[in-house]
Design a protein around this motif. Structure first.
Motif, PDB file in Angstrom:
ATOM      1  N   ILE A  54      47.722  45.610  33.946  1.00 46.14           N
ATOM      2  CA  ILE A  54      48.601  46.615  33.137  1.00 46.14           C
ATOM      3  C   ILE A  54      48.841  45.960  31.580  1.00 46.14           C
ATOM      4  CG2 ILE A  54      51.003  47.857  32.895  1.00 46.14           C
ATOM      5  CD1 ILE A  54      51.180  48.058  35.643  1.00 46.14           C
ATOM      6  N   THR A  55      49.095  44.645  31.931  1.00 45.07           N
ATOM      7  CA  THR A  55      49.344  44.160  30.478  1.00 45.07           C
ATOM      8  C   THR A  55      47.763  44.078  29.557  1.00 45.07           C
ATOM      9  OG1 THR A  55      50.938  42.587  31.399  1.00 45.07           O
ATOM     10  CG2 THR A  55      49.929  41.856  29.283  1.00 45.07           C
ATOM     11  N   SER A  56      46.726  43.716  30.439  1.00 44.52           N
ATOM     12  CA  SER A  56      45.682  43.741  29.860  1.00 44.52           C
ATOM     13  C   SER A  56      45.220  45.087  29.104  1.00 44.52           C
ATOM     14  CB  SER A  56      44.497  43.462  30.695  1.00 44.52           C
ATOM     15  OG  SER A  56      44.738  42.069  31.298  1.00 44.52           O
ATOM     16  N   SER A  57      45.493  46.150  29.846  1.00 37.60           N
ATOM     17  CA  SER A  57      45.278  47.508  29.326  1.00 37.60           C
ATOM     18  C   SER A  57      46.033  47.833  28.045  1.00 37.60           C
ATOM     19  CB  SER A  57      45.393  48.599  30.241  1.00 37.60           C
ATOM     20  OG  SER A  57      47.000  48.690  30.545  1.00 37.60           O
ATOM     21  N   ILE A  58      47.234  47.158  27.989  1.00 38.12           N
ATOM     22  CA  ILE A  58      48.132  47.684  26.802  1.00 38.12           C
ATOM     23  C   ILE A  58      47.288  47.086  25.462  1.00 38.12           C
ATOM     24  CG2 ILE A  58      50.202  47.228  25.700  1.00 38.12           C
ATOM     25  CD1 ILE A  58      51.271  47.110  28.500  1.00 38.12           C
ATOM     26  N   LEU A  59      46.886  45.724  25.871  1.00 40.31           N
ATOM     27  CA  LEU A  59      46.113  44.962  24.638  1.00 40.31           C
ATOM     28  C   LEU A  59      44.769  45.264  24.438  1.00 40.31           C
ATOM     29  CD1 LEU A  59      47.779  41.591  25.591  1.00 40.31           C
ATOM     30  CD2 LEU A  59      48.321  43.052  23.761  1.00 40.31           C
ATOM     31  N   GLY A  60      44.205  46.248  25.112  1.00 33.63           N
ATOM     32  CA  GLY A  60      42.898  46.986  25.003  1.00 33.63           C
ATOM     33  C   GLY A  60      41.989  46.183  25.392  1.00 33.63           C
ATOM     34  N   VAL A  61      41.974  45.415  26.607  1.00 35.24           N
ATOM     35  CA  VAL A  61      41.028  44.633  27.084  1.00 35.24           C
ATOM     36  C   VAL A  61      40.436  45.029  28.392  1.00 35.24           C
ATOM     37  CG1 VAL A  61      40.513  42.278  28.279  1.00 35.24           C
ATOM     38  CG2 VAL A  61      41.834  42.591  25.878  1.00 35.24           C
ATOM     39  N   LYS A  62      39.236  45.100  28.698  1.00 37.76           N
ATOM     40  CA  LYS A  62      38.940  45.615  29.891  1.00 37.76           C
ATOM     41  C   LYS A  62      39.039  44.574  31.035  1.00 37.76           C
ATOM     42  CE  LYS A  62      35.052  48.300  30.689  1.00 37.76           C
ATOM     43  NZ  LYS A  62      35.762  49.500  31.093  1.00 37.76           N
ATOM     44  N   SER A  63      39.474  44.918  32.026  1.00 37.62           N
ATOM     45  CA  SER A  63      39.663  43.938  33.186  1.00 37.62           C
ATOM     46  C   SER A  63      39.452  44.540  34.721  1.00 37.62           C
ATOM     47  CB  SER A  63      41.371  43.677  33.305  1.00 37.62           C
ATOM     48  OG  SER A  63      42.081  44.623  33.776  1.00 37.62           O
ATOM     49  N   GLY A  64      38.916  43.800  35.488  1.00 39.29           N
ATOM     50  CA  GLY A  64      38.667  44.243  36.695  1.00 39.29           C
ATOM     51  C   GLY A  64      39.402  43.524  37.760  1.00 39.29           C
ATOM     52  N   ILE A  65      40.051  43.815  38.864  1.00 40.74           N
ATOM     53  CA  ILE A  65      40.662  43.511  40.028  1.00 40.74           C
ATOM     54  C   ILE A  65      40.052  43.150  41.085  1.00 40.74           C
ATOM     55  CG2 ILE A  65      42.622  43.879  41.493  1.00 40.74           C
ATOM     56  CD1 ILE A  65      44.039  45.495  39.416  1.00 40.74           C
ATOM     57  N   VAL A  66      40.186  41.908  41.475  1.00 38.51           N
ATOM     58  CA  VAL A  66      39.747  41.661  43.046  1.00 38.51           C
ATOM     59  C   VAL A  66      40.891  41.142  43.912  1.00 38.51           C
ATOM     60  CG1 VAL A  66      38.400  39.857  44.005  1.00 38.51           C
ATOM     61  CG2 VAL A  66      37.440  40.581  42.103  1.00 38.51           C
ATOM     62  N   SER A  67      41.103  41.921  44.672  1.00 30.93           N
ATOM     63  CA  SER A  67      42.134  42.042  45.392  1.00 30.93           C
ATOM     64  C   SER A  67      42.110  42.789  46.975  1.00 30.93           C
ATOM     65  CB  SER A  67      43.622  42.560  44.922  1.00 30.93           C
ATOM     66  OG  SER A  67      44.801  42.070  45.670  1.00 30.93           O
ATOM     67  N   VAL A  68      43.098  42.727  47.674  1.00 30.76           N
ATOM     68  CA  VAL A  68      42.940  43.723  48.960  1.00 30.76           C
ATOM     69  C   VAL A  68      44.287  44.558  49.107  1.00 30.76           C
ATOM     70  CG1 VAL A  68      43.572  41.725  50.344  1.00 30.76           C
ATOM     71  CG2 VAL A  68      42.581  43.359  51.333  1.00 30.76           C
ATOM     72  N   VAL A  69      44.223  45.676  49.721  1.00 30.82           N
ATOM     73  CA  VAL A  69      45.534  46.414  50.204  1.00 30.82           C
ATOM     74  C   VAL A  69      45.076  47.160  51.194  1.00 30.82           C
ATOM     75  CG1 VAL A  69      46.279  46.765  47.827  1.00 30.82           C
ATOM     76  CG2 VAL A  69      44.779  48.545  48.804  1.00 30.82           C
ATOM     77  N   GLY A  70      46.259  47.769  52.000  1.00 33.98           N
ATOM     78  CA  GLY A  70      46.088  48.513  53.178  1.00 33.98           C
ATOM     79  C   GLY A  70      45.948  49.840  53.006  1.00 33.98           C
ATOM     80  N   GLY A  71      45.775  50.514  54.018  1.00 31.19           N
ATOM     81  CA  GLY A  71      45.597  51.983  53.938  1.00 31.19           C
ATOM     82  C   GLY A  71      46.994  52.547  53.597  1.00 31.19           C
TER      83      GLY A  71
END
Length: 307
Positions: free
Chosen positions: A34-51
């Protein structure tokens, strides 16, 4: 430059002297993206969540142009959950519940679209998982930033030191710096940590600001005094996100640029604590950031006439 973020996307339930929440959006990677998007930087998340992870949260990331190709969804699993209660000083807290869930067997998968990320920010995860991310990158990122905590120092110190040795910047708090180095003086602690590997060491001091060590220099900044602090959860992650995103935006990793990045990170963190969870940081616009940084400048700029 692209910013690759590896860390938790989670649920939090928070209680402070000002109120409490049910399950809300949390996790290091969440605040950073979220912080990166405010500063105009393209980011990608590597993580895991459940259903159980709501579509509305996925839509929020997508609207912010966050690359979710590396976010694994385990349909029959549950998302990491943490619950905590803060004391009146908001500096200490009790963990009421920790449900690791799908994060227990997390095996990071780096999407091809983020293999060329120049900046890698490794959120607070097991150091073995952090090491595996570096091994899975086709090319070593130009800058690797590491966040860790005393839990891993207690339980996986040898592996953690292997990870630190491959790191360009480490961000830890004062208590963790002392534990990692065995030194009480933060200046001596930073020197010991430099010897492990990182060229730059950030030591966070909560409401007392932060220190940056590198290139034989020291830079100190205060925390912005706020009238009201509702919830410190995620402030450290927002700080890291602002720091990393600014460096990615500038494409320069020298000490002078890192000084500015430290200010940006602190400014972003000062928003997060004003409401519960991600509620405040999701409202922030670029103009708000400029105004907040101006406050920092006015707080720290002075002239002394000794005549």
């Amino acid at each position: 430059m692209k910013l690759l973020v590896v860390g938790s996307v989670a649920f939090d339930a928070i209680e402070t002297p000002f109120g409490k929440t049910d399950k809300i959006l949390g996790g290091a990677a969440t605040y950073i993206a979220i912080t990166s998007s405010i500063l105009g930087v393209k980011s990608g998340i590597v993580s895991v969540v459940g259903g159980d992870f709501p579509q509305e949260y996925l839509d929020m990331f997508s609207k912010r142009d966050v690359n979710l190709e590396g976010l694994e969804i385990v349909k029959d699993g549950k998302t990491f959950f943490w619950s905590g209660k803060y004391h009146n000083d908001l500096n200490t807290r009790d963990t009421l519940a920790t449900e690791v869930n799908v994060l227990e067997n997390f095996d990071p998968k780096i999407p091809e679209s983020m293999q060329d990320a120049e900046v890698l920010l490794l959120g607070n995860l097991h150091p073995g998982v952090q090491l595996s991310v570096l091994e899975k990158m086709n090319n070593r990122p130009k800058l690797t930033i590491l966040d860790t905590m005393n839990f891993w120092m207690d339980s996986a110190m040898d592996t953690l030191k292997l990870m630190i040795a491959k790191t360009d910047v480490i961000s830890i708090n004062d208590e963790e710096a002392r534990q990692l180095s065995g030194e009480y003086s933060l200046v001596k602690a930073a020197k010991k940590i430099h010897e492990i590997g990182p060229a730059y060491v950030i030591i966070k001091k909560g409401e007392h600001g932060a220190l940056l060590f590198g290139e034989g220099k020291i830079f100190a900044i205060p925390a912005l005094p706020l009238e009201e602090v509702f919830d410190p959860t995620g402030a450290g992650d927002t700080f890291a996100g602002g720091f990393a995103a600014y460096l990615a935006k500038k494409g320069n990793f020298d000490f002078e640029t890192m000084k500015s990045a430290l200010i940006v990170g602190s400014a972003m963190a000062s928003f997060t604590v004003e409401k519960f969870g991600t509620e405040r940081i999701e409202e922030v616009q670029e103009t708000d950031v400029y105004l907040r940084i101006k406050q920092f400048k006015e707080l720290t700029t002075f002239e002394v006439d000794l005549d």
